[in-house]
Design a protein around this motif. Structure first.
Motif, mmCIF file in Angstrom:
data_model
loop_
_atom_site.group_PDB
_atom_site.id
_atom_site.type_symbol
_atom_site.label_atom_id
_atom_site.label_comp_id
_atom_site.label_asym_id
_atom_site.label_seq_id
_atom_site.Cartn_x
_atom_site.Cartn_y
_atom_site.Cartn_z
ATOM 1 N N UNK A 1 0.831 -1.203 0.000
ATOM 2 C CA UNK A 1 0.000 0.000 0.000
ATOM 3 C C UNK A 1 0.865 1.251 0.000
ATOM 4 N N UNK A 2 1.935 1.224 0.800
ATOM 5 C CA UNK A 2 2.827 2.380 0.843
ATOM 6 C C UNK A 2 3.491 2.616 -0.514
ATOM 7 N N UNK A 3 3.977 1.551 -1.119
ATOM 8 C CA UNK A 3 4.620 1.690 -2.422
ATOM 9 C C UNK A 3 3.649 2.205 -3.468
ATOM 10 N N UNK A 4 2.416 1.737 -3.433
ATOM 11 C CA UNK A 4 1.416 2.154 -4.418
ATOM 12 C C UNK A 4 1.045 3.630 -4.288
ATOM 13 N N UNK A 5 1.226 4.201 -3.096
ATOM 14 C CA UNK A 5 0.808 5.580 -2.858
ATOM 15 C C UNK A 5 1.988 6.510 -2.580
ATOM 16 N N UNK A 6 3.206 6.051 -2.830
ATOM 17 C CA UNK A 6 4.363 6.915 -2.662
ATOM 18 C C UNK A 6 4.658 7.272 -1.224
ATOM 19 N N UNK A 7 4.310 6.375 -0.294
ATOM 20 C CA UNK A 7 4.548 6.606 1.127
ATOM 21 C C UNK A 7 5.872 5.958 1.529
ATOM 22 N N UNK A 8 6.710 6.693 2.219
ATOM 23 C CA UNK A 8 8.000 6.162 2.652
ATOM 24 C C UNK A 8 7.805 5.146 3.770
ATOM 25 N N UNK A 9 8.362 3.958 3.609
ATOM 26 C CA UNK A 9 8.362 2.950 4.664
ATOM 27 C C UNK A 9 9.688 3.060 5.401
ATOM 28 N N UNK A 10 9.627 3.350 6.692
ATOM 29 C CA UNK A 10 10.835 3.650 7.464
ATOM 30 C C UNK A 10 11.145 2.538 8.456
ATOM 31 N N UNK A 11 12.417 2.349 8.731
ATOM 32 C CA UNK A 11 12.853 1.262 9.615
ATOM 33 C C UNK A 11 12.707 1.620 11.087
ATOM 34 N N UNK A 12 12.568 2.913 11.399
ATOM 35 C CA UNK A 12 12.444 3.346 12.790
ATOM 36 C C UNK A 12 11.321 4.370 12.916
ATOM 37 N N UNK A 13 10.855 4.530 14.157
ATOM 38 C CA UNK A 13 9.829 5.543 14.419
ATOM 39 C C UNK A 13 10.406 6.935 14.171
ATOM 40 N N UNK A 14 11.636 7.167 14.606
ATOM 41 C CA UNK A 14 12.244 8.477 14.372
ATOM 42 C C UNK A 14 12.379 8.752 12.881
ATOM 43 N N UNK A 15 12.731 7.726 12.122
ATOM 44 C CA UNK A 15 12.850 7.911 10.678
ATOM 45 C C UNK A 15 11.536 8.335 10.051
ATOM 46 N N UNK A 16 10.432 7.729 10.509
ATOM 47 C CA UNK A 16 9.126 8.079 9.962
ATOM 48 C C UNK A 16 8.739 9.510 10.327
ATOM 49 N N UNK A 17 9.056 9.921 11.549
ATOM 50 C CA UNK A 17 8.693 11.260 11.993
ATOM 51 C C UNK A 17 9.607 12.309 11.363
ATOM 52 N N UNK A 18 10.830 11.908 11.019
ATOM 53 C CA UNK A 18 11.784 12.845 10.424
ATOM 54 C C UNK A 18 11.561 13.060 8.935
ATOM 55 N N UNK A 19 10.729 12.247 8.319
ATOM 56 C CA UNK A 19 10.489 12.368 6.875
ATOM 57 C C UNK A 19 9.962 13.756 6.533
#
Length: 373
Positions: free
Chosen positions: A59-77
């Motif tokens: 789903x993330x790939x289909x909608x251009x959403x970054x899949x992150x390995x850490x919570x900080x990585x996701x929040x830092x996007x």
């Protein structure tokens, strides 16, 4: 689906993203699934677990959403050079251990800790949504609540069910001087029992005096539930009135079909009593009945979806979007903190087999932000 630029963006931190999970029915809507037209954008996704039936990565790939390995990585996007505008914590479902109190040990405190740490390092102060209760441990729930207060962050938590419409509708003034409230719930004791506690509290907080705190919680299990009704200490008439509002029920009295019911009894500081009855698979939705000061009984069911696409999550998703866009939550932090304490104490009472006083909950006072039910 192409989402226009300029929309506020959120990081999604989830335990598991598979079909029929809370991640799917909330984030799926924000990705344009289920015929939903989103007002905000999912910028990043952190998956705590990726089971064989995971659908989050695709789903993330289909909608251009970054899949992150850490919570900080996701929040830092960053997206279009801007930081995120909100964080969604969806800690429900997944392969996690259980404790002796029959509570599933979701990593909700860890999610909050890593979110706060990331926000501090990035200099962010954005709204947070947390699916369902704060933690299975009251020490952790208190820490989370105090951090939210200290940081002054907009916060929306709790269940999707209190946001549903009552059928039939009724004048909310009937709750001003309510005496006792009976909620019927089903399936999982903690997971669905929390929905029942939230329905109870969304009703109880409408009293003229506002919320005055909870002084004790007790749980009954099995035949003791029916015995309490027969003795008159639990209002069977409210249960029967609530059952009449449901679309699908098994013919007959629940005692003829449910061998191991569980009843949570909540005692409020002003003398009001609340009851949440778990009826396993005897019912498939939530309903309630309450008695006013004049003795009149009002009953209604919560207009939740019986199956996909689970319409009650649409209203919750709108509430999430409203908070991210406006910075204003429709549910105050105190309700989520109180209902967390109610379900946790209920599970402890069930484990210990006794009534448990709750001095830490008796001090909670608040007026509701919005009348959900």
């Amino acid at each position: 689906m192409s989402i226009p630029s300029g929309r506020k963006k959120v990081a999604a931190i989830v335990t598991e993203y598979r079909s029929d999970s809370h991640a799917e029915v909330i984030l799926g809507r924000l990705l344009g699934r289920f015929g939903y037209c989103p007002q905000i954008e999912v910028a990043s996704l952190y998956l705590d677990q990726v089971p064989p039936n995971d659908m989050g990565v695709c789903e993330a790939q289909a909608h251009g959403v970054a899949v992150c390995a850490t919570i900080e990585g996701a929040i830092a996007v960053q997206h279009d050079g801007s930081p995120i505008d909100g964080v969604l914590l969806i800690g429900e479902h997944g392969d996690y251990p259980w404790n002796e109190k029959r509570q599933k040990l979701y990593p909700r405190r860890r999610f909050f800790e890593e979110t706060f740490q990331a926000m501090d390092r990035l200099g962010l102060a954005v709204p947070i949504f947390n699916d369902k209760h704060l933690s299975h441990r009251m020490e952790d729930a208190q820490w989370i609540y105090e951090e939210l207060i200290k940081r002054g962050l907009p916060f929306l938590g709790g269940s999707s069910i209190p946001h549903t419409s009552p059928i039939p509708s009724y004048s909310r003034t009937r709750l001003n001087r309510v005496k006792d409230i009976f909620v019927i719930s089903w399936l999982g004791l903690e997971s669905y029992g929390f929905h029942g506690m939230e329905v109870l509290q969304a009703l109880a907080e409408q009293r003229d005096c506002g919320e005055q705190g909870v002084v004790a919680v007790q749980a009954l299990e099995g035949r003791s539930v029916w015995a309490a009704m027969e003795q008159g200490s639990v209002p069977e008439d409210l249960m029967l009135q609530a059952l009449k509002t449901m679309r699908i029920t098994v013919p007959g009295h629940p005692r003829d079909h449910v061998d191991v019911p569980v009843l949570f009894i909540v005692e409020y500081g002003d003398g009001v009593k609340g009851y949440v009855l778990q009826l396993q698979r005897f019912v498939r939705e939530w309903a309630y009945a309450f008695r006013g000061e004049d003795g009149e009984i009002t009953a209604a069911r919560c207009d939740s979806g019986l199956g996909r696409p689970y319409s009650h999550f649409e209203k919750l998703t709108r509430q999430i979007e409203h908070m991210v866009i406006t910075g204003q939550s429709t549910v105050c932090k105190e309700r989520t903190y109180l209902t967390t304490g109610m379900i946790n104490t209920g599970m402890e009472s069930l484990h210990l087999g006794k009534r448990i006083p709750t001095p830490e909950l008796s001090a909670i006072r608040y007026d509701p932000v919005k009348r959900d039910l």
